[in-house]
Design a protein around this motif. Structure first.
Motif, PDB file in Angstrom:
ATOM      1  N   LEU A 193      -4.654   0.407  -2.655  1.00  0.00           N
ATOM      2  CA  LEU A 193      -5.369  -0.664  -1.952  1.00  0.00           C
ATOM      3  C   LEU A 193      -5.404  -1.947  -2.780  1.00  0.00           C
ATOM      4  O   LEU A 193      -5.224  -3.047  -2.246  1.00  0.00           O
ATOM      5  CB  LEU A 193      -6.790  -0.230  -1.603  1.00  0.00           C
ATOM      6  N   LEU A 194      -5.641  -1.802  -4.081  1.00  0.00           N
ATOM      7  CA  LEU A 194      -5.654  -2.986  -4.944  1.00  0.00           C
ATOM      8  C   LEU A 194      -4.289  -3.652  -4.985  1.00  0.00           C
ATOM      9  O   LEU A 194      -4.188  -4.884  -4.919  1.00  0.00           O
ATOM     10  CB  LEU A 194      -6.110  -2.602  -6.351  1.00  0.00           C
ATOM     11  N   VAL A 195      -3.237  -2.866  -5.073  1.00  0.00           N
ATOM     12  CA  VAL A 195      -1.883  -3.426  -5.060  1.00  0.00           C
ATOM     13  C   VAL A 195      -1.630  -4.140  -3.735  1.00  0.00           C
ATOM     14  O   VAL A 195      -1.095  -5.255  -3.697  1.00  0.00           O
ATOM     15  CB  VAL A 195      -0.826  -2.332  -5.321  1.00  0.00           C
TER      16      VAL A 195
ATOM     17  N   ILE B 275      -7.270   4.033  -4.202  1.00  0.00           N
ATOM     18  CA  ILE B 275      -7.888   2.787  -4.647  1.00  0.00           C
ATOM     19  C   ILE B 275      -6.859   1.886  -5.339  1.00  0.00           C
ATOM     20  O   ILE B 275      -6.869   0.665  -5.158  1.00  0.00           O
ATOM     21  CB  ILE B 275      -9.119   3.050  -5.551  1.00  0.00           C
ATOM     22  N   VAL B 276      -5.962   2.463  -6.108  1.00  0.00           N
ATOM     23  CA  VAL B 276      -4.922   1.680  -6.771  1.00  0.00           C
ATOM     24  C   VAL B 276      -3.965   1.100  -5.726  1.00  0.00           C
ATOM     25  O   VAL B 276      -3.582  -0.068  -5.801  1.00  0.00           O
ATOM     26  CB  VAL B 276      -4.166   2.536  -7.811  1.00  0.00           C
TER      27      VAL B 276
ATOM     28  N   PHE C 109       0.829  -1.207   0.000  1.00  0.00           N
ATOM     29  CA  PHE C 109       0.000   0.000   0.000  1.00  0.00           C
ATOM     30  C   PHE C 109       0.864   1.258   0.000  1.00  0.00           C
ATOM     31  O   PHE C 109       0.600   2.202  -0.741  1.00  0.00           O
ATOM     32  CB  PHE C 109      -0.921   0.017   1.224  1.00  0.00           C
TER      33      PHE C 109
ATOM     34  N   TYR D 278      -0.792  -8.974  -0.559  1.00  0.00           N
ATOM     35  CA  TYR D 278      -1.180  -9.741   0.627  1.00  0.00           C
ATOM     36  C   TYR D 278      -1.655 -11.140   0.243  1.00  0.00           C
ATOM     37  O   TYR D 278      -1.290 -12.132   0.869  1.00  0.00           O
ATOM     38  CB  TYR D 278      -2.276  -8.989   1.385  1.00  0.00           C
TER      39      TYR D 278
ATOM     40  N   MET E  15      -3.806  -5.510  -1.733  1.00  0.00           N
ATOM     41  CA  MET E  15      -4.582  -6.745  -1.663  1.00  0.00           C
ATOM     42  C   MET E  15      -3.928  -7.858  -2.476  1.00  0.00           C
ATOM     43  O   MET E  15      -3.885  -9.009  -2.035  1.00  0.00           O
ATOM     44  CB  MET E  15      -6.019  -6.503  -2.137  1.00  0.00           C
ATOM     45  N   VAL E  16      -3.404  -7.523  -3.642  1.00  0.00           N
ATOM     46  CA  VAL E  16      -2.741  -8.532  -4.471  1.00  0.00           C
ATOM     47  C   VAL E  16      -1.466  -9.028  -3.787  1.00  0.00           C
ATOM     48  O   VAL E  16      -1.199 -10.239  -3.745  1.00  0.00           O
ATOM     49  CB  VAL E  16      -2.448  -7.968  -5.877  1.00  0.00           C
TER      50      VAL E  16
END
Length: 95
Positions: free
Chosen positions: A52-54, A49-50, A38, A59, A56-57
């Motif tokens: 957060l997406l990174v 948002i980007v 993050f 993690y 999540m991937v």
């Protein structure tokens, strides 16, 4: 036949999968990887948002790596009362 009780039944595949997923989700290195996943994009100016997406991937990848690690699987299986052999995982760590 023996009169001794057989003990608790071994955990089911679903119980072991849940224990492995829980173990992988709680590993500090996986949480740190998510925070780094993050912080780096966010510090580079990416939208939240980007970032957060990174995170999540990263993690999910770190948790999957932990979940499918043979030594971790043996340790969690042994702790759950399964047929895992924790001696093998100890010798692998020392090697």
């Amino acid at each position: 036949m023996s009169d001794e009780p057989a003990g608790p039944p071994p955990p089911s595949s679903q119980e072991l999968a849940g224990a492995l997923a829980s173990n992988a989700a709680r590993k500090p290195i996986n949480v740190v990887a998510a925070l780094a996943g993050f912080a780096v994009p966010f510090a580079a100016g990416a939208p939240v948002i980007v970032a957060l997406l990174v995170a999540m991937v990263v993690y999910a990848a770190a948790a999957a790596r932990t979940m499918f690690d043979a030594a971790e699987t043996a340790r969690v299986t042994a702790a759950a009362g399964g047929a895992g052999d924790s001696d093998d995982s100890e010798s692998e760590r020392q090697a």
